[in-house]
Motif scaffolding. Structure first.
Motif, PDB file in Angstrom:
ATOM      1  N   VAL A 180       0.864  -1.181   0.000  1.00 49.38           N
ATOM      2  CA  VAL A 180       0.000   0.000   0.000  1.00 49.38           C
ATOM      3  C   VAL A 180       0.897   1.226   0.000  1.00 49.38           C
ATOM      4  O   VAL A 180       1.718   1.393   0.897  1.00 49.38           O
ATOM      5  CB  VAL A 180      -0.931   0.021   1.222  1.00 49.38           C
ATOM      6  N   VAL A 181       0.749   2.060  -1.009  1.00 47.56           N
ATOM      7  CA  VAL A 181       1.531   3.292  -1.077  1.00 47.56           C
ATOM      8  C   VAL A 181       0.803   4.394  -0.327  1.00 47.56           C
ATOM      9  O   VAL A 181      -0.413   4.585  -0.489  1.00 47.56           O
ATOM     10  CB  VAL A 181       1.780   3.717  -2.538  1.00 47.56           C
ATOM     11  N   SER A 182       1.546   5.099   0.519  1.00 48.86           N
ATOM     12  CA  SER A 182       1.050   6.314   1.173  1.00 48.86           C
ATOM     13  C   SER A 182       1.843   7.472   0.607  1.00 48.86           C
ATOM     14  O   SER A 182       3.051   7.576   0.826  1.00 48.86           O
ATOM     15  CB  SER A 182       1.246   6.218   2.687  1.00 48.86           C
ATOM     16  N   MET A 183       1.181   8.338  -0.151  1.00 49.74           N
ATOM     17  CA  MET A 183       1.869   9.459  -0.781  1.00 49.74           C
ATOM     18  C   MET A 183       1.969  10.635   0.180  1.00 49.74           C
ATOM     19  O   MET A 183       1.009  10.968   0.865  1.00 49.74           O
ATOM     20  CB  MET A 183       1.146   9.889  -2.056  1.00 49.74           C
ATOM     21  N   ALA A 195       1.541  -0.686  -7.066  1.00 52.02           N
ATOM     22  CA  ALA A 195       1.143  -1.112  -5.726  1.00 52.02           C
ATOM     23  C   ALA A 195      -0.280  -1.656  -5.745  1.00 52.02           C
ATOM     24  O   ALA A 195      -1.074  -1.349  -6.644  1.00 52.02           O
ATOM     25  CB  ALA A 195       1.242   0.065  -4.756  1.00 52.02           C
ATOM     26  N   ASN A 196      -0.614  -2.451  -4.736  1.00 49.58           N
ATOM     27  CA  ASN A 196      -1.987  -2.970  -4.645  1.00 49.58           C
ATOM     28  C   ASN A 196      -2.998  -1.851  -4.409  1.00 49.58           C
ATOM     29  O   ASN A 196      -4.160  -1.949  -4.848  1.00 49.58           O
ATOM     30  CB  ASN A 196      -2.098  -3.966  -3.495  1.00 49.58           C
ATOM     31  N   TRP A 197      -2.567  -0.799  -3.723  1.00 44.03           N
ATOM     32  CA  TRP A 197      -3.498   0.266  -3.330  1.00 44.03           C
ATOM     33  C   TRP A 197      -2.694   1.550  -3.151  1.00 44.03           C
ATOM     34  O   TRP A 197      -1.565   1.513  -2.662  1.00 44.03           O
ATOM     35  CB  TRP A 197      -4.196  -0.122  -2.031  1.00 44.03           C
ATOM     36  N   ILE A 198      -3.250   2.681  -3.552  1.00 42.30           N
ATOM     37  CA  ILE A 198      -2.560   3.964  -3.413  1.00 42.30           C
ATOM     38  C   ILE A 198      -3.430   4.924  -2.611  1.00 42.30           C
ATOM     39  O   ILE A 198      -4.587   5.172  -2.967  1.00 42.30           O
ATOM     40  CB  ILE A 198      -2.229   4.585  -4.787  1.00 42.30           C
ATOM     41  N   VAL A 199      -2.848   5.455  -1.528  1.00 40.79           N
ATOM     42  CA  VAL A 199      -3.515   6.438  -0.681  1.00 40.79           C
ATOM     43  C   VAL A 199      -2.759   7.757  -0.816  1.00 40.79           C
ATOM     44  O   VAL A 199      -1.534   7.791  -0.753  1.00 40.79           O
ATOM     45  CB  VAL A 199      -3.515   5.988   0.798  1.00 40.79           C
ATOM     46  N   ALA A 200      -3.475   8.856  -1.021  1.00 43.21           N
ATOM     47  CA  ALA A 200      -2.847  10.170  -1.145  1.00 43.21           C
ATOM     48  C   ALA A 200      -3.689  11.202  -0.418  1.00 43.21           C
ATOM     49  O   ALA A 200      -4.899  11.032  -0.245  1.00 43.21           O
ATOM     50  CB  ALA A 200      -2.696  10.571  -2.619  1.00 43.21           C
ATOM     51  N   GLN A 252      -7.605   6.090  -2.750  1.00 47.90           N
ATOM     52  CA  GLN A 252      -8.212   6.557  -1.496  1.00 47.90           C
ATOM     53  C   GLN A 252      -7.525   7.824  -1.040  1.00 47.90           C
ATOM     54  O   GLN A 252      -6.317   8.004  -1.234  1.00 47.90           O
ATOM     55  CB  GLN A 252      -8.054   5.459  -0.430  1.00 47.90           C
ATOM     56  N   LEU A 253      -8.291   8.708  -0.434  1.00 47.97           N
ATOM     57  CA  LEU A 253      -7.725   9.926   0.136  1.00 47.97           C
ATOM     58  C   LEU A 253      -7.460   9.698   1.615  1.00 47.97           C
ATOM     59  O   LEU A 253      -8.299   9.152   2.341  1.00 47.97           O
ATOM     60  CB  LEU A 253      -8.676  11.113  -0.065  1.00 47.97           C
ATOM     61  N   GLY A 254      -6.302  10.134   2.074  1.00 48.13           N
ATOM     62  CA  GLY A 254      -5.940   9.963   3.471  1.00 48.13           C
ATOM     63  C   GLY A 254      -4.439   9.989   3.636  1.00 48.13           C
ATOM     64  O   GLY A 254      -3.691  10.361   2.733  1.00 48.13           O
ATOM     65  N   GLY A 255      -3.984   9.559   4.818  1.00 53.00           N
ATOM     66  CA  GLY A 255      -2.571   9.602   5.141  1.00 53.00           C
ATOM     67  C   GLY A 255      -2.042   8.247   5.563  1.00 53.00           C
ATOM     68  O   GLY A 255      -2.585   7.193   5.189  1.00 53.00           O
ATOM     69  N   LEU A 256      -0.995   8.276   6.376  1.00 52.02           N
ATOM     70  CA  LEU A 256      -0.338   7.045   6.794  1.00 52.02           C
ATOM     71  C   LEU A 256      -1.290   6.142   7.571  1.00 52.02           C
ATOM     72  O   LEU A 256      -1.265   4.914   7.399  1.00 52.02           O
ATOM     73  CB  LEU A 256       0.883   7.381   7.652  1.00 52.02           C
ATOM     74  N   GLU A 257      -2.139   6.716   8.436  1.00 47.11           N
ATOM     75  CA  GLU A 257      -3.038   5.890   9.233  1.00 47.11           C
ATOM     76  C   GLU A 257      -4.007   5.113   8.347  1.00 47.11           C
ATOM     77  O   GLU A 257      -4.290   3.932   8.587  1.00 47.11           O
ATOM     78  CB  GLU A 257      -3.806   6.758  10.232  1.00 47.11           C
ATOM     79  N   GLU A 258      -4.516   5.776   7.320  1.00 44.62           N
ATOM     80  CA  GLU A 258      -5.440   5.104   6.392  1.00 44.62           C
ATOM     81  C   GLU A 258      -4.715   4.013   5.600  1.00 44.62           C
ATOM     82  O   GLU A 258      -5.278   2.953   5.313  1.00 44.62           O
ATOM     83  CB  GLU A 258      -6.071   6.116   5.444  1.00 44.62           C
TER      84      GLU A 258
END
Length: 593
Positions: free
Chosen positions: A377-380, A395-400, A504-510
């Protein structure tokens, strides 16, 4: 002669050990017992000062502690998460910068502040004014998330929008005989424009206006939500400014007018009897990073800065700027793959881009993790553009964050021809080459020949198509669709989610939450966190640097308590030397605006 140099080297090594290590030992003895205790008072107000600037991640450089820099965004998030459950911490005091915060960092901090408040604790923010420069709207957004927002009585609320300037060197280069010869794919890959143009091109203006509007409206919407007004009403009020502090309070843009000492006193009053102020950096150092608990682990791997090949980094060893070296980052991912306890990987990316070859090496490691059954899971962070998106794409999933700058799916490269410019000063630049016609293609003494330009353009085209292919595969999009949204254009995280570049929108916690879900770890089950690469202590690095024996290295590591002593830090700064490693890296970092 060889013996002479060995003798001289031995003398300098001896002086180093005598003048540096021995004083460290005495300092360590003096402060060792104090450094091992947790100094957090029973009623604590944490102070978070955002005026010194932020990095996205804690530096992996073992000497970064001596660099004098501020906290990282992830340190703030981690420390506040621990403070939520710490009964000794009753309140948080935030010192806001006047000129703004990087938008994505502001988003992440605002979310952390919100979680801290929801744990039942007080947050007071103080500003000495909001200036009409940079991303002051992001600074205001963080302040709006507080229980109370204060502003100094003499300060002004001058925030009324978002502005940015571009520097163009085209006319200057024409005047002084510098010839930029670049290939770019395509019209939105505007980093080249500063060398070739005298104003924004239509495509450059379109993209910049779009992402700036997205950042501005997102920040206003968040601030309005926290201030309990509508976004339209807040925008109307802000854009009718500027205001004095009293006028800002009357318009409900802030809550209180007063000096920071008064805000501090209020925070202490609400924290309880004999409350004390503790800097968040000190609290974070005392508590350390969250490790969690449980037999199953989530790996947290980070990369920040321009991407280059090689290892060891090109940063100042005593805390300079960050960079991503492909050998190091790929190795960290492979180490996580080989760790049986690790069930998923959170890959934190904050990079404007760099070498395509280095980016591909890192992406290959991401593929290997997925093939090993460990979801990624990438956290941008602040940005994940160009090469930063390349390494994230599969990545399987990208969160930014909504305001992360990402995309920039494109490529550029070229050279400056300097012969005419130098000739005006009586300096003649001439080239000699042997071998094939392409041997002197990048000589600054002459322009590309038509054949060289064609060959170089073909390379740029191949790299662009490789980029398209990876995005299409990773995002499950048709190549034709990727070409429509690529062309070097920068998008915000919110825009990228709409077009399929972000999940998905969010940060490291998400991102951690999604990694847990993909690894099928139940929410009721504890999970531990492992960080790769493991941090090397400054004394281990010094031992390696000077070739000290293993026994001596353990002694050096044993006096690590001096790290928090200013006198010791100053001493080490005085012995700073340039020990950059010749890794052969070649980085051309793209700028996401």
């Amino acid at each position: 002669m060889k013996q002479f140099f060995l003798t001289v080297l031995g003398v300098f090594a001896g002086l180093f050990l005598f003048l540096i290590v021995v004083p460290f030992v005495f300092i360590a003895v003096a402060i060792g017992s104090a450094s091992s205790e947790d100094p957090t008072p029973a009623n604590t107000v944490l102070e978070l000062d955002l005026r010194d600037g932020l990095t996205d991640q804690t530096s992996s450089n073992p000497f970064a502690v001596f660099g004098g820099g501020g906290l990282s965004t992830l340190q703030i998030v981690d420390a506040l998460a621990q403070a939520e459950d710490d009964n000794r911490v009753k309140a948080l005091l935030i010192r806001l910068p006047e000129a703004g915060i990087t938008p994505a960092a502001a988003d992440e901090i605002r979310q952390a502040v919100g979680r801290f408040r929801r744990s039942g604790k007080v947050v007071i923010a103080h500003s000495q004014g909001f200036q009409p420069v940079g991303t002051a709207v992001s600074s205001y957004m963080v302040g709006a998330a507080a229980s109370q927002l204060w502003m100094q009585n003499t300060a002004n609320f001058q925030l009324s929008g978002l502005s940015s300037e571009g520097l163009f060197l085209g006319r200057a280069f024409d005047k002084y005989g510098v010839r930029p010869e670049f290939e770019q794919r395509y019209e939105y890959k505007n980093a080249v424009n500063e060398y070739t143009e005298s104003d924004y091109t239509p495509a450059h203006r379109e993209a910049a206006t779009a992402w700036m509007t997205s950042v501005y409206l997102s920040s206003l919407a968040n601030a309005a939500r926290d201030r309990k007004v509508t976004p339209a009403a807040l925008r109307t009020t802000i854009e009718a400014g500027p205001y004095s502090s009293v006028e800002a309070r009357e318009r409900r843009l802030i809550d209180r007018v007063g000096h920071v000492e008064e805000a501090e006193a209020e925070a202490k009053r609400r924290a309880g009897r004999n409350a004390e102020l503790v800097e968040l950096s000190d609290y974070a150092s005392t508590r350390g990073e969250r490790t969690g608990s449980g037999s199953k682990a989530i790996a947290i791997i980070g990369g920040e800065g321009a991407i280059g090949t090689g290892s060891g980094g090109g940063a100042d060893p005593f805390g300079g700027g960050s960079s991503i070296q492909s050998d190091d980052l790929a190795e960290a991912i492979y180490d996580a793959i080989e760790d049986d306890a690790v069930k998923a990987i959170v890959f934190r990316v904050s990079s404007p881009g760099g070498s395509p070859d280095a980016s591909e090496q890192i992406l290959a490691a991401v593929r290997a993790a997925k093939a090993a059954g460990k979801p990624v899971v990438v956290s941008m962070g602040d940005y994940a553009a160009s090469g930063g998106y390349w390494i994230s794409s599969e990545a399987n999933w990208i969160v930014a964050q909504p305001t992360t700058l990402t995309g920039s799916i494109g490529v550029y490269g070229g050279k400056f021809v300097l012969a005419d410019a130098l000739g005006r000063f009586g300096v003649d630049l001439r080239n000699i080459s042997v071998g094939g016609e392409y041997a002197d293609a990048f000589s600054p003494a002459q322009s590309f020949t038509p054949a060289q330009r064609a060959a170089f353009a073909a390379q740029i085209d191949r790299t662009y198509e490789e980029f398209i292919t990876r995005v299409a595969a990773g995002r499950r999009l048709a190549p034709e669709r990727v070409r429509e949204i690529a062309r070097g254009r920068v998008w915000t995280g919110a825009q990228a989610r709409e077009i399929g570049l972000v999940d998905q929108l969010g940060g490291l916690e998400e991102a951690i939450g999604k990694a847990r879900e993909l690894a099928r770890i139940p929410a009721s089950q504890s999970v531990s966190f492992k960080r790769f690469p493991e941090q090397t202590s400054p004394f281990e690095a010094l031992a390696d640097m000077f070739g000290v024996s293993g026994e001596a290295a353990r002694v050096l590591v044993g006096i690590g308590g001096v790290m928090n002593d200013p006198a010791a830090e100053a001493t080490v700064r005085r012995i700073q030397t340039d020990r950059a490693r010749a890794s052969g890296s070649s980085v051309l970092a793209d700028q996401p605006w």
